[in-house]
Scaffold this motif. Structure first.
Motif, PDB file in Angstrom:
ATOM      1  N   ASP A 184       0.814  -1.220   0.000  1.00  0.00           N
ATOM      2  CA  ASP A 184       0.000   0.000   0.000  1.00  0.00           C
ATOM      3  C   ASP A 184       0.849   1.273   0.000  1.00  0.00           C
ATOM      4  O   ASP A 184       0.630   2.163  -0.840  1.00  0.00           O
ATOM      5  CB  ASP A 184      -0.968   0.003   1.190  1.00  0.00           C
ATOM      6  N   PRO A 185       1.831   1.416   0.891  1.00  0.00           N
ATOM      7  CA  PRO A 185       2.633   2.641   0.859  1.00  0.00           C
ATOM      8  C   PRO A 185       3.398   2.813  -0.452  1.00  0.00           C
ATOM      9  O   PRO A 185       3.591   3.943  -0.919  1.00  0.00           O
ATOM     10  CB  PRO A 185       3.603   2.462   2.033  1.00  0.00           C
ATOM     11  N   PHE A 186       3.793   1.702  -1.058  1.00  0.00           N
ATOM     12  CA  PHE A 186       4.546   1.778  -2.313  1.00  0.00           C
ATOM     13  C   PHE A 186       3.729   2.461  -3.402  1.00  0.00           C
ATOM     14  O   PHE A 186       4.168   3.457  -3.998  1.00  0.00           O
ATOM     15  CB  PHE A 186       4.959   0.374  -2.756  1.00  0.00           C
ATOM     16  N   TYR A 187       2.531   1.941  -3.695  1.00  0.00           N
ATOM     17  CA  TYR A 187       1.744   2.513  -4.793  1.00  0.00           C
ATOM     18  C   TYR A 187       1.259   3.923  -4.465  1.00  0.00           C
ATOM     19  O   TYR A 187       1.182   4.782  -5.366  1.00  0.00           O
ATOM     20  CB  TYR A 187       0.571   1.586  -5.138  1.00  0.00           C
ATOM     21  N   GLU A 188       0.965   4.168  -3.223  1.00  0.00           N
ATOM     22  CA  GLU A 188       0.501   5.508  -2.845  1.00  0.00           C
ATOM     23  C   GLU A 188       1.626   6.529  -2.928  1.00  0.00           C
ATOM     24  O   GLU A 188       1.417   7.673  -3.343  1.00  0.00           O
ATOM     25  CB  GLU A 188      -0.132   5.437  -1.458  1.00  0.00           C
ATOM     26  N   ASP A 189       2.849   6.115  -2.573  1.00  0.00           N
ATOM     27  CA  ASP A 189       3.996   7.023  -2.690  1.00  0.00           C
ATOM     28  C   ASP A 189       4.396   7.242  -4.143  1.00  0.00           C
ATOM     29  O   ASP A 189       4.654   8.367  -4.574  1.00  0.00           O
ATOM     30  CB  ASP A 189       5.194   6.459  -1.917  1.00  0.00           C
ATOM     31  N   VAL A 190       4.457   6.158  -4.909  1.00  0.00           N
ATOM     32  CA  VAL A 190       4.942   6.241  -6.294  1.00  0.00           C
ATOM     33  C   VAL A 190       3.981   7.020  -7.180  1.00  0.00           C
ATOM     34  O   VAL A 190       4.394   7.882  -7.969  1.00  0.00           O
ATOM     35  CB  VAL A 190       5.190   4.824  -6.856  1.00  0.00           C
ATOM     36  N   PHE A 191       2.682   6.742  -7.084  1.00  0.00           N
ATOM     37  CA  PHE A 191       1.710   7.358  -7.979  1.00  0.00           C
ATOM     38  C   PHE A 191       0.857   8.437  -7.319  1.00  0.00           C
ATOM     39  O   PHE A 191       0.077   9.105  -8.005  1.00  0.00           O
ATOM     40  CB  PHE A 191       0.791   6.291  -8.575  1.00  0.00           C
ATOM     41  N   GLY A 192       0.981   8.606  -6.009  1.00  0.00           N
ATOM     42  CA  GLY A 192       0.186   9.630  -5.332  1.00  0.00           C
ATOM     43  C   GLY A 192      -1.294   9.308  -5.262  1.00  0.00           C
ATOM     44  O   GLY A 192      -2.124  10.218  -5.161  1.00  0.00           O
ATOM     45  N   TYR A 193      -1.635   8.022  -5.310  1.00  0.00           N
ATOM     46  CA  TYR A 193      -3.043   7.641  -5.316  1.00  0.00           C
ATOM     47  C   TYR A 193      -3.762   8.088  -4.044  1.00  0.00           C
ATOM     48  O   TYR A 193      -3.225   7.984  -2.934  1.00  0.00           O
ATOM     49  CB  TYR A 193      -3.183   6.124  -5.399  1.00  0.00           C
TER      50      TYR A 193
END
Length: 259
Positions: free
Chosen positions: A151-160
């Motif tokens: 979860d932190p990965f995709y939210e950090d990388v793409f700003g979701y």
């Protein structure tokens, strides 16, 4: 067609052992037509069309050790910068950004658990000309085992922005593009946690969905064409009816019939 915002799925392709067999299978299943054209300069990468608009691509595997798989690509205005963010967030880069002539720049990356996805920086090819209608892409989700890493990965990388599904059984999180109000109406993909119902050896992975007019008929056609059904058609309230399928060469995908 306008370029998609960063983090929005903009393209899908399948690497197959037998390109011609793939064209026959998907041509009949989704009523796709194909055009080799200029793409033949890039490893016989063949675009698929539905009603004259591009929806996906098929390509032959250059190495038998490569997986037979559908890959989803997320849009980015700068593939090099995005690869730096991916590494910084704990992911990896499987294939460094590669220029594909005038069409654009592609890369392959992996999240902290190893689920592979693509990046696409559009040039003359900005992505889907048709989606969210029968025979075209409609959704994608990553299946993970440890959401505290993913979860932190995709939210950090793409700003979701994120929305958790109100389901006590299914642990599912939806992704909305940066700057959009999070929720089902803006969601472009999501994350699901692999539970005990999945085989223990199943690796983290992305699942690509195609919209269909009739889920049950599509599943039956897959079997008739030499593929398999791994999850029989079932209702997913309030979104529609879906099934998980495998084509006649081993590539997994899902289909969704709208309500």
């Amino acid at each position: 067609m306008a370029e998609a915002a960063e983090g929005v799925p903009c393209w899908v392709d399948a690497m197959l052992p037998d390109l011609e067999a793939g064209k026959r299978f998907y041509g009949e299943l989704f009523q796709w037509t194909f055009d080799g054209g200029a793409e033949r300069e890039h490893g016989f990468y063949t675009q698929a069309y539905r009603d004259g608009r591009n929806v996906a691509a098929l390509a032959p595997k250059r190495d038998g050790r490569m997986p037979t798989v559908w890959t989803v690509y997320f849009a980015t205005p700068d593939a090099v910068a995005l690869c730096r963010r991916i590494r910084g967030a704990g992911g990896g880069v499987v294939r460094e950004p590669l220029s594909v002539g005038p069409f654009g720049t592609m890369a392959l990356a992996a999240d902290p658990e190893g689920a592979v996805f693509g990046l696409w920086q559009g040039g003359t090819h900005t992505g889907f000309e048709l989606q969210q209608s029968p025979g075209s892409f409609c959704w994608t989700e990553v299946y993970c085992r440890d959401k505290t890493k993913v979860d932190p990965f995709y939210e950090d990388v793409f700003g979701y922005g994120t929305t958790d599904a109100p389901d006590e059984v299914l642990d599912f999180r939806m992704w909305s593009p940066a700057g959009e109000e999070p929720g089902p109406q803006t969601a472009v993909g999501g994350r699901s946690v692999v539970d005990a119902s999945f085989p223990a050896e199943l690796p983290p992975h992305f699942l690509v969905y195609f919209n269909v007019a009739d889920c049950d008929a599509t599943a039956a056609s897959v079997v008739r064409l030499g593929g398999r059904v791994t999850a029989d058609p079932f209702d997913v309230a309030p979104y529609g009816r879906m099934a998980v399928l495998i084509d006649n060469q081993g590539a997994e995908f899902a289909v969704l019939q709208d309500v």
